[in-house]
Design a protein around this motif. Structure first.
Motif, mmCIF file in Angstrom:
data_model
loop_
_atom_site.group_PDB
_atom_site.id
_atom_site.type_symbol
_atom_site.label_atom_id
_atom_site.label_comp_id
_atom_site.label_asym_id
_atom_site.label_seq_id
_atom_site.Cartn_x
_atom_site.Cartn_y
_atom_site.Cartn_z
ATOM 1 N N ASN A 1 46.437 13.721 23.124
ATOM 2 C CA ASN A 1 45.273 13.158 23.804
ATOM 3 C C ASN A 1 44.057 14.018 23.517
ATOM 4 O O ASN A 1 44.101 15.237 23.675
ATOM 5 N N ASP B 1 43.391 9.337 19.427
ATOM 6 C CA ASP B 1 43.672 9.611 20.834
ATOM 7 C C ASP B 1 44.849 8.756 21.308
ATOM 8 O O ASP B 1 44.886 7.549 21.064
ATOM 9 N N GLY B 2 45.815 9.398 21.920
ATOM 10 C CA GLY B 2 46.975 8.698 22.463
ATOM 11 C C GLY B 2 48.129 8.509 21.492
ATOM 12 O O GLY B 2 49.177 7.996 21.877
#
Length: 118
Positions: free
Chosen positions: A98, A82-83
């Motif tokens: 994301n 994530d990210g």
């Protein structure tokens, strides 16, 4: 749910968002048959794929000019965090990935700015 954000080439300003709720495979490239189409000379027609495996996502690069994370070339299928920010080719578009669970998701804003790299 997965959201892809096209980032400004030199800043971390978001230019465009794509949100996918039900897809298990997302294709990114210059070809119009991709889920995410990026008009850049350094992006291959079918540059990379994101695939859902259970609750996780993985990334596989097919681009002739490669896909990079933190300046390092991806040479094998890679788990998505994530990210994370990926760059298509060493000087191409940057995309932030994301991951959002259904329980905590809300509809992201959509910015439609056309991006073409030189």
């Amino acid at each position: 749910m997965i959201t892809l954000t096209l980032l400004h080439p030199t800043k971390t300003i978001p230019l465009q968002h794509w949100t996918f709720k039900d897809e298990s495979t997302i294709r990114i490239g210059r070809g119009i048959d991709n889920n995410v189409v990026l008009y850049s000379a350094v992006v291959s027609r079918h540059h990379l794929e994101l695939r859902q495996k259970g609750l996780e996502w993985e990334l596989e690069s097919f681009g002739a000019n490669g896909t990079f994370i933190e300046g390092k070339l991806i040479t094998q299928t890679l788990a998505v965090d994530d990210g994370m920010v990926i760059r298509l080719a060493s000087s191409g578009p940057k995309i932030q990935i994301n991951l959002t669970s259904e329980e905590t998701s809300s509809a992201p804003s959509t910015t439609q700015t056309q991006f073409q790299s030189q």
